[in-house]
Design a protein around this motif. Sequence first.
Motif, PDB file in Angstrom:
ATOM      1  N   GLY A  40       0.601  -1.341   0.196  1.00 30.78           N
ATOM      2  CA  GLY A  40      -0.023  -0.096   0.267  1.00 30.78           C
ATOM      3  C   GLY A  40       0.842   1.298   0.207  1.00 30.78           C
ATOM      4  N   ARG A  41       2.053   1.105  -0.058  1.00 28.85           N
ATOM      5  CA  ARG A  41       3.106   2.340   0.059  1.00 28.85           C
ATOM      6  C   ARG A  41       3.536   2.661  -1.623  1.00 28.85           C
ATOM      7  NH1 ARG A  41       4.021  -0.760   4.431  1.00 28.85           N
ATOM      8  NH2 ARG A  41       5.761  -1.625   3.579  1.00 28.85           N
ATOM      9  N   ASN A  42       3.556   3.994  -1.709  1.00 27.77           N
ATOM     10  CA  ASN A  42       4.288   4.211  -2.905  1.00 27.77           C
ATOM     11  C   ASN A  42       5.758   4.258  -2.540  1.00 27.77           C
ATOM     12  OD1 ASN A  42       5.980   5.953  -4.914  1.00 27.77           O
ATOM     13  ND2 ASN A  42       3.887   6.702  -5.681  1.00 27.77           N
ATOM     14  N   LEU A  43       6.716   3.516  -3.538  1.00 31.52           N
ATOM     15  CA  LEU A  43       8.165   3.268  -3.076  1.00 31.52           C
ATOM     16  C   LEU A  43       8.787   4.461  -3.275  1.00 31.52           C
ATOM     17  CD1 LEU A  43       8.448  -0.414  -3.945  1.00 31.52           C
ATOM     18  CD2 LEU A  43       8.111   0.185  -1.753  1.00 31.52           C
ATOM     19  N   ASN A  44       8.534   5.018  -4.412  1.00 28.03           N
ATOM     20  CA  ASN A  44       9.087   6.168  -4.975  1.00 28.03           C
ATOM     21  C   ASN A  44       9.162   7.338  -4.109  1.00 28.03           C
ATOM     22  OD1 ASN A  44       8.080   4.321  -7.101  1.00 28.03           O
ATOM     23  ND2 ASN A  44       8.901   5.907  -8.794  1.00 28.03           N
ATOM     24  N   ALA A  45       7.984   7.803  -3.600  1.00 30.33           N
ATOM     25  CA  ALA A  45       7.603   8.697  -2.738  1.00 30.33           C
ATOM     26  C   ALA A  45       8.377   8.495  -1.449  1.00 30.33           C
ATOM     27  CB  ALA A  45       6.177   8.806  -2.747  1.00 30.33           C
ATOM     28  N   ARG A  46       8.270   7.140  -0.922  1.00 29.46           N
ATOM     29  CA  ARG A  46       8.519   6.904   0.535  1.00 29.46           C
ATOM     30  C   ARG A  46      10.274   6.993   0.527  1.00 29.46           C
ATOM     31  NH1 ARG A  46       5.371   4.510   4.560  1.00 29.46           N
ATOM     32  NH2 ARG A  46       3.304   5.287   4.170  1.00 29.46           N
ATOM     33  N   MET A  47      11.015   6.431  -0.500  1.00 21.74           N
ATOM     34  CA  MET A  47      12.319   6.680  -0.573  1.00 21.74           C
ATOM     35  C   MET A  47      12.799   8.348  -0.270  1.00 21.74           C
ATOM     36  SD  MET A  47      13.897   3.830  -0.375  1.00 21.74           S
ATOM     37  CE  MET A  47      15.643   4.058  -0.926  1.00 21.74           C
ATOM     38  N   VAL A  48      11.986   9.064  -1.068  1.00 22.50           N
ATOM     39  CA  VAL A  48      12.280  10.480  -0.813  1.00 22.50           C
ATOM     40  C   VAL A  48      12.177  10.804   0.468  1.00 22.50           C
ATOM     41  CG1 VAL A  48      11.852  12.721  -1.900  1.00 22.50           C
ATOM     42  CG2 VAL A  48      12.352  10.881  -3.604  1.00 22.50           C
ATOM     43  N   ARG A  49      11.048  10.810   0.886  1.00 21.77           N
ATOM     44  CA  ARG A  49      10.615  11.183   1.959  1.00 21.77           C
ATOM     45  C   ARG A  49      11.336  10.900   3.392  1.00 21.77           C
ATOM     46  NH1 ARG A  49       4.798  12.407   4.328  1.00 21.77           N
ATOM     47  NH2 ARG A  49       4.252  13.105   2.271  1.00 21.77           N
ATOM     48  N   GLN A  50      11.819   9.550   3.045  1.00 21.74           N
ATOM     49  CA  GLN A  50      12.770   8.937   4.164  1.00 21.74           C
ATOM     50  C   GLN A  50      14.099   9.520   4.114  1.00 21.74           C
ATOM     51  OE1 GLN A  50      12.288   4.585   4.536  1.00 21.74           O
ATOM     52  NE2 GLN A  50      10.243   4.679   5.367  1.00 21.74           N
ATOM     53  N   GLY A  51      14.507  10.343   3.397  1.00 21.34           N
ATOM     54  CA  GLY A  51      15.745  10.959   2.982  1.00 21.34           C
ATOM     55  C   GLY A  51      16.778  10.102   2.422  1.00 21.34           C
ATOM     56  N   TYR A  52      16.322   8.919   1.782  1.00 20.31           N
ATOM     57  CA  TYR A  52      17.356   8.021   0.977  1.00 20.31           C
ATOM     58  C   TYR A  52      17.438   8.258  -0.462  1.00 20.31           C
ATOM     59  CZ  TYR A  52      17.905   6.035   5.509  1.00 20.31           C
ATOM     60  OH  TYR A  52      18.251   5.855   6.877  1.00 20.31           O
ATOM     61  N   ALA A  53      16.641   9.129  -0.987  1.00 22.38           N
ATOM     62  CA  ALA A  53      16.889   9.476  -2.362  1.00 22.38           C
ATOM     63  C   ALA A  53      16.434  10.941  -2.671  1.00 22.38           C
ATOM     64  CB  ALA A  53      15.779   8.581  -3.380  1.00 22.38           C
ATOM     65  N   VAL A  54      16.729  11.612  -3.798  1.00 25.60           N
ATOM     66  CA  VAL A  54      16.358  13.094  -3.912  1.00 25.60           C
ATOM     67  C   VAL A  54      15.447  12.652  -5.210  1.00 25.60           C
ATOM     68  CG1 VAL A  54      18.581  13.798  -3.188  1.00 25.60           C
ATOM     69  CG2 VAL A  54      18.501  13.214  -5.477  1.00 25.60           C
ATOM     70  N   ALA A  55      14.832  14.089  -5.112  1.00 26.55           N
ATOM     71  CA  ALA A  55      13.622  14.036  -6.297  1.00 26.55           C
ATOM     72  C   ALA A  55      14.652  14.248  -7.472  1.00 26.55           C
ATOM     73  CB  ALA A  55      12.645  15.108  -5.979  1.00 26.55           C
ATOM     74  N   TYR A  56      14.464  13.599  -8.756  1.00 25.45           N
ATOM     75  CA  TYR A  56      15.300  13.623  -9.893  1.00 25.45           C
ATOM     76  C   TYR A  56      14.397  14.342 -10.797  1.00 25.45           C
ATOM     77  CZ  TYR A  56      19.068  11.561 -12.471  1.00 25.45           C
ATOM     78  OH  TYR A  56      20.285  11.472 -13.359  1.00 25.45           O
ATOM     79  N   TYR A  57      14.769  15.907 -10.792  1.00 19.83           N
ATOM     80  CA  TYR A  57      13.836  16.971 -11.432  1.00 19.83           C
ATOM     81  C   TYR A  57      14.011  16.452 -13.151  1.00 19.83           C
ATOM     82  CZ  TYR A  57      12.704  19.008  -7.083  1.00 19.83           C
ATOM     83  OH  TYR A  57      12.343  18.824  -5.917  1.00 19.83           O
TER      84      TYR A  57
ATOM     85  N   TYR B 112      13.818  13.829 -14.478  1.00 18.81           N
ATOM     86  CA  TYR B 112      13.181  12.954 -15.202  1.00 18.81           C
ATOM     87  C   TYR B 112      11.852  12.569 -14.309  1.00 18.81           C
ATOM     88  CZ  TYR B 112      17.392  11.834 -17.430  1.00 18.81           C
ATOM     89  OH  TYR B 112      18.541  11.931 -18.261  1.00 18.81           O
ATOM     90  N   GLY B 113      11.111  13.616 -14.076  1.00 19.65           N
ATOM     91  CA  GLY B 113       9.774  13.417 -13.498  1.00 19.65           C
ATOM     92  C   GLY B 113       9.635  13.454 -12.142  1.00 19.65           C
ATOM     93  N   GLY B 114      10.925  14.000 -11.482  1.00 16.93           N
ATOM     94  CA  GLY B 114      11.035  14.189  -9.899  1.00 16.93           C
ATOM     95  C   GLY B 114      10.285  15.326  -9.416  1.00 16.93           C
ATOM     96  N   ARG B 115       9.572  16.019 -10.146  1.00 18.20           N
ATOM     97  CA  ARG B 115       8.455  17.196  -9.501  1.00 18.20           C
ATOM     98  C   ARG B 115       7.704  16.705  -8.606  1.00 18.20           C
ATOM     99  NH1 ARG B 115      10.139  21.893 -11.057  1.00 18.20           N
ATOM    100  NH2 ARG B 115      10.542  21.691 -13.252  1.00 18.20           N
ATOM    101  N   ALA B 116       7.035  15.350  -9.215  1.00 19.22           N
ATOM    102  CA  ALA B 116       6.224  14.935  -8.311  1.00 19.22           C
ATOM    103  C   ALA B 116       6.530  14.600  -6.942  1.00 19.22           C
ATOM    104  CB  ALA B 116       5.663  13.578  -8.729  1.00 19.22           C
ATOM    105  N   TYR B 117       7.772  14.671  -6.291  1.00 20.38           N
ATOM    106  CA  TYR B 117       8.309  14.262  -5.190  1.00 20.38           C
ATOM    107  C   TYR B 117       8.910  15.369  -4.399  1.00 20.38           C
ATOM    108  CZ  TYR B 117       7.387   9.879  -7.368  1.00 20.38           C
ATOM    109  OH  TYR B 117       6.923   8.831  -8.026  1.00 20.38           O
ATOM    110  N   ALA B 118       8.624  16.630  -4.979  1.00 21.00           N
ATOM    111  CA  ALA B 118       9.340  17.832  -4.246  1.00 21.00           C
ATOM    112  C   ALA B 118       8.964  18.013  -3.033  1.00 21.00           C
ATOM    113  CB  ALA B 118       9.041  19.051  -5.241  1.00 21.00           C
ATOM    114  N   ALA B 119       7.498  17.872  -2.665  1.00 18.79           N
ATOM    115  CA  ALA B 119       7.085  17.945  -1.438  1.00 18.79           C
ATOM    116  C   ALA B 119       7.797  16.691  -0.562  1.00 18.79           C
ATOM    117  CB  ALA B 119       5.455  17.880  -1.274  1.00 18.79           C
ATOM    118  N   ASP B 120       7.911  15.522  -0.809  1.00 21.12           N
ATOM    119  CA  ASP B 120       8.688  14.649  -0.033  1.00 21.12           C
ATOM    120  C   ASP B 120       9.901  15.015   0.235  1.00 21.12           C
ATOM    121  OD1 ASP B 120       6.420  12.554   0.048  1.00 21.12           O
ATOM    122  OD2 ASP B 120       6.739  12.545  -2.274  1.00 21.12           O
ATOM    123  N   GLU B 121      10.499  15.671  -0.725  1.00 25.52           N
ATOM    124  CA  GLU B 121      12.040  15.958  -0.523  1.00 25.52           C
ATOM    125  C   GLU B 121      12.025  17.147   0.762  1.00 25.52           C
ATOM    126  OE1 GLU B 121      15.231  16.193  -3.649  1.00 25.52           O
ATOM    127  OE2 GLU B 121      14.714  18.130  -3.519  1.00 25.52           O
ATOM    128  N   ALA B 122      11.226  18.054   0.374  1.00 25.80           N
ATOM    129  CA  ALA B 122      11.048  19.209   1.368  1.00 25.80           C
ATOM    130  C   ALA B 122      10.757  18.738   2.744  1.00 25.80           C
ATOM    131  CB  ALA B 122      10.096  20.097   0.977  1.00 25.80           C
TER     132      ALA B 122
END
Length: 195
Positions: free
Chosen positions: A141-158, A160-170
């Motif tokens: 039930g978890r979006n792995l892409n978003a969770r990796m960024v939110r937990q600080g183990y990945a950055v949003a890759y702007y 290649y579509g990383g804008r969707a994860y900007a809030a998670d990165e913040a």
Amino acid sequence: MARKKRKKKKTTRRAGPKVWLAAVLTVGALFAFGDDNPAFRRLFLDVVSEVMLNQPVTKILGGGARIIDGDTLDVDGKRVRLHGIDAPESGQTCRRRLRIWDCGAEATRALERLIGISAVTCEKRATDRYGRMVGTCHAGGRNLNARMVRQGYAVAYYQYGGRAYAADEAIARARRAGIWSGRFVTPADWRKGKR
């Protein structure tokens, strides 16, 4: 000369094929899966929203996963790169105060913990230059892409579509989570040889 009043024709709008497709898929999903599978429900809603946004929906993989690194999986024999994120590379190190730590290995372990024993489903978004499927993946039930960024183990890759994860990165930055707890070189720069 008097003008004749024209009667306005009543026009009725008919539902287009996208609306019908979404309706059929929704009803089918409700009957087939009910409320017992949150991972499928989330993936299903992602697919329907992409159909409604006029983006082509392509291959969906599902099954057991083997973790390659913090942003790459092997799902039933198919290599999948997580869309819109970039995790530290295997062997990449980061600095936390005076200590150097293996953030690449820790990102891999973080993805392993997120998946646990859950089945993984991935929706294809593209194919990268290495022939890998690039997708959005879910487990438990978890979006792995978003969770990796939110937990600080990945950055949003702007790039290649990383804008969707900007809030998670913040959120990760504000919490000083994972790689944000110290200094690091972005994975893209690391691959270019900047250490």
